[in-house]
Scaffold this motif. Structure first.
Motif, PDB file in Angstrom:
ATOM      1  N   LYS A  47       0.831  -1.202   0.000  1.00 15.53           N
ATOM      2  CA  LYS A  47       0.000   0.000   0.000  1.00 15.53           C
ATOM      3  C   LYS A  47       0.871   1.259   0.000  1.00 15.53           C
ATOM      4  N   SER A  48       2.015   1.194   0.656  1.00 16.60           N
ATOM      5  CA  SER A  48       2.897   2.364   0.668  1.00 16.60           C
ATOM      6  C   SER A  48       3.467   2.645  -0.720  1.00 16.60           C
ATOM      7  N   ASP A  49       3.630   1.606  -1.548  1.00 16.03           N
ATOM      8  CA  ASP A  49       4.068   1.833  -2.932  1.00 16.03           C
ATOM      9  C   ASP A  49       3.031   2.662  -3.674  1.00 16.03           C
ATOM     10  N   LEU A  50       1.759   2.350  -3.443  1.00 21.83           N
ATOM     11  CA  LEU A  50       0.684   3.142  -4.038  1.00 21.83           C
ATOM     12  C   LEU A  50       0.705   4.561  -3.471  1.00 21.83           C
ATOM     13  N   GLY A  51       0.869   4.687  -2.168  1.00 20.15           N
ATOM     14  CA  GLY A  51       0.920   6.008  -1.540  1.00 20.15           C
ATOM     15  C   GLY A  51       2.049   6.865  -2.087  1.00 20.15           C
ATOM     16  N   VAL A  52       3.220   6.273  -2.259  1.00 16.13           N
ATOM     17  CA  VAL A  52       4.366   7.007  -2.811  1.00 16.13           C
ATOM     18  C   VAL A  52       4.064   7.470  -4.232  1.00 16.13           C
ATOM     19  N   GLU A  53       3.464   6.599  -5.030  1.00 15.63           N
ATOM     20  CA  GLU A  53       3.136   6.971  -6.412  1.00 15.63           C
ATOM     21  C   GLU A  53       2.122   8.123  -6.449  1.00 15.63           C
ATOM     22  N   ILE A  54       1.154   8.087  -5.560  1.00 17.53           N
ATOM     23  CA  ILE A  54       0.158   9.166  -5.503  1.00 17.53           C
ATOM     24  C   ILE A  54       0.836  10.481  -5.132  1.00 17.53           C
ATOM     25  N   ILE A  55       1.703  10.461  -4.153  1.00 12.80           N
ATOM     26  CA  ILE A  55       2.424  11.680  -3.771  1.00 12.80           C
ATOM     27  C   ILE A  55       3.325  12.137  -4.921  1.00 12.80           C
ATOM     28  N   GLN A  56       4.005  11.199  -5.563  1.00 11.14           N
ATOM     29  CA  GLN A  56       4.875  11.554  -6.693  1.00 11.14           C
ATOM     30  C   GLN A  56       4.073  12.211  -7.810  1.00 11.14           C
ATOM     31  N   ARG A  57       2.894  11.716  -8.071  1.00 13.71           N
ATOM     32  CA  ARG A  57       2.038  12.326  -9.099  1.00 13.71           C
ATOM     33  C   ARG A  57       1.653  13.750  -8.707  1.00 13.71           C
ATOM     34  N   ASN A  58       1.463  13.977  -7.413  1.00 12.99           N
ATOM     35  CA  ASN A  58       1.177  15.331  -6.943  1.00 12.99           C
ATOM     36  C   ASN A  58       2.387  16.236  -7.129  1.00 12.99           C
ATOM     37  N   ILE A  59       3.566  15.692  -6.938  1.00 12.21           N
ATOM     38  CA  ILE A  59       4.798  16.462  -7.163  1.00 12.21           C
ATOM     39  C   ILE A  59       4.884  16.866  -8.626  1.00 12.21           C
ATOM     40  N   TYR A  60       4.702  15.912  -9.521  1.00 10.84           N
ATOM     41  CA  TYR A  60       4.742  16.211 -10.959  1.00 10.84           C
ATOM     42  C   TYR A  60       3.677  17.239 -11.333  1.00 10.84           C
ATOM     43  N   ALA A  61       2.469  17.033 -10.830  1.00  6.03           N
ATOM     44  CA  ALA A  61       1.360  17.933 -11.164  1.00  6.03           C
ATOM     45  C   ALA A  61       1.640  19.349 -10.673  1.00  6.03           C
ATOM     46  N   PHE A  62       2.179  19.472  -9.459  1.00  8.42           N
ATOM     47  CA  PHE A  62       2.481  20.803  -8.929  1.00  8.42           C
ATOM     48  C   PHE A  62       3.564  21.475  -9.768  1.00  8.42           C
ATOM     49  N   LYS A  63       4.602  20.733 -10.112  1.00 10.07           N
ATOM     50  CA  LYS A  63       5.670  21.301 -10.938  1.00 10.07           C
ATOM     51  C   LYS A  63       5.136  21.766 -12.289  1.00 10.07           C
ATOM     52  N   GLU A  64       4.301  20.963 -12.911  1.00  6.78           N
ATOM     53  CA  GLU A  64       3.720  21.346 -14.203  1.00  6.78           C
ATOM     54  C   GLU A  64       2.833  22.577 -14.059  1.00  6.78           C
ATOM     55  N   LEU A  65       2.055  22.613 -13.002  1.00  9.19           N
ATOM     56  CA  LEU A  65       1.140  23.724 -12.778  1.00  9.19           C
ATOM     57  C   LEU A  65       1.894  25.036 -12.593  1.00  9.19           C
ATOM     58  N   VAL A  66       2.855  25.046 -11.684  1.00 11.33           N
ATOM     59  CA  VAL A  66       3.575  26.303 -11.436  1.00 11.33           C
ATOM     60  C   VAL A  66       4.429  26.689 -12.638  1.00 11.33           C
ATOM     61  N   ASP A  67       4.889  25.695 -13.388  1.00 14.08           N
ATOM     62  CA  ASP A  67       5.627  25.999 -14.614  1.00 14.08           C
ATOM     63  C   ASP A  67       4.717  26.697 -15.629  1.00 14.08           C
ATOM     64  N   SER A  68       3.461  26.283 -15.683  1.00 10.46           N
ATOM     65  CA  SER A  68       2.514  26.926 -16.603  1.00 10.46           C
ATOM     66  C   SER A  68       2.147  28.343 -16.165  1.00 10.46           C
ATOM     67  N   TRP A  69       2.414  28.679 -14.901  1.00 14.93           N
ATOM     68  CA  TRP A  69       2.114  30.010 -14.380  1.00 14.93           C
ATOM     69  C   TRP A  69       3.283  30.978 -14.514  1.00 14.93           C
ATOM     70  N   LYS A  70       4.453  30.515 -14.910  1.00 16.53           N
ATOM     71  CA  LYS A  70       5.669  31.336 -14.882  1.00 16.53           C
ATOM     72  C   LYS A  70       5.535  32.669 -15.607  1.00 16.53           C
ATOM     73  N   LYS A  71       4.783  32.721 -16.668  1.00 16.86           N
ATOM     74  CA  LYS A  71       4.667  33.960 -17.447  1.00 16.86           C
ATOM     75  C   LYS A  71       3.613  34.910 -16.876  1.00 16.86           C
ATOM     76  N   LEU A  72       2.895  34.464 -15.867  1.00 15.84           N
ATOM     77  CA  LEU A  72       1.883  35.305 -15.242  1.00 15.84           C
ATOM     78  C   LEU A  72       2.530  36.229 -14.213  1.00 15.84           C
ATOM     79  N   ASP A  73       1.872  37.341 -13.926  1.00 14.96           N
ATOM     80  CA  ASP A  73       2.414  38.223 -12.890  1.00 14.96           C
ATOM     81  C   ASP A  73       2.267  37.548 -11.521  1.00 14.96           C
ATOM     82  N   TYR A  74       2.985  38.074 -10.536  1.00 13.43           N
ATOM     83  CA  TYR A  74       3.047  37.446  -9.221  1.00 13.43           C
ATOM     84  C   TYR A  74       1.677  37.356  -8.557  1.00 13.43           C
TER      85      TYR A  74
END
Length: 181
Positions: A47-74
């Motif tokens: 179950k922890s393997d699943l938990g780690v994958e879920i957290i890792q997906r959140n890491i990827y998603a957050f990185k992609e999201l904030v990367d898509s915001w880079k050109k926006l003002d603060y």
């Protein structure tokens, strides 16, 4: 990527956000997806393997999201961050950090490590945003940017949890207060 694997991850993520990591089992997932427990163990031996994958997906998603915001003002980046979990309110969910943090001490070590990575990623990004926004006078607040990041992140986490309990607009009220910086 395999559809069954993705469905297991999706449902596991929803269960963590809705009832918590310690409250569900592979039997809950297998029943909901109409598959055998062995199919889940094939992709995620523990179950922890699943938990780690879920957290890792959140890491990827957050990185992609904030990367898509880079050109926006603060201000717009901050607005987007504050509104990042709006869709969770309807489902009475909390974010993965808010769901896993209360049971942190009971989580397997590999999940604890991955959750720390996610929290540190979020706080570093938010601190950097607040620091540059403060320096350029886009934001106005008295705290050190890191302290303000802790306050903002904590307010959002707790507002989702309180909204889940009270089923009112506490989340929206906290958002409005946060956006006044």
């Amino acid at each position: 990527m395999n559809d069954t694997r993705n469905e297991i991850i999706r449902l596991g993520s929803e269960l963590i956000r809705s009832i918590g990591y310690n409250a569900f089992s592979y039997a809950d997932i297998s029943k909901a997806l109409g598959i055998k427990n062995a199919a889940i163990h094939y992709y995620f031996p523990s179950k922890s393997d699943l938990g780690v994958e879920i957290i890792q997906r959140n890491i990827y998603a957050f990185k992609e999201l904030v990367d898509s915001w880079k050109k926006l003002d603060y201000k717009k980046q901050f607005y987007n961050y504050v509104h990042m979990h709006d869709s969770f309110v309807e489902n009475h969910w909390v974010c993965v950090v808010g769901a896993l943090s209360p049971s942190f001490d009971t989580l397997p070590e590999n999940m604890q490590k991955k959750l720390r990575e996610l929290v540190n990623l979020i706080l570093k990004w938010l601190t950097d945003l607040l620091e540059v926004g403060l320096q350029t006078k886009v934001f106005s607040f008295n705290e050190q940017p890191q302290i303000k990041a802790y306050m903002v992140h904590s307010a959002l986490l707790s507002s989702l949890q309180m909204n889940k309990v009270l089923r009112n607009d506490v989340y929206k009220s906290i958002q409005a207060g946060l956006l006044s910086i």
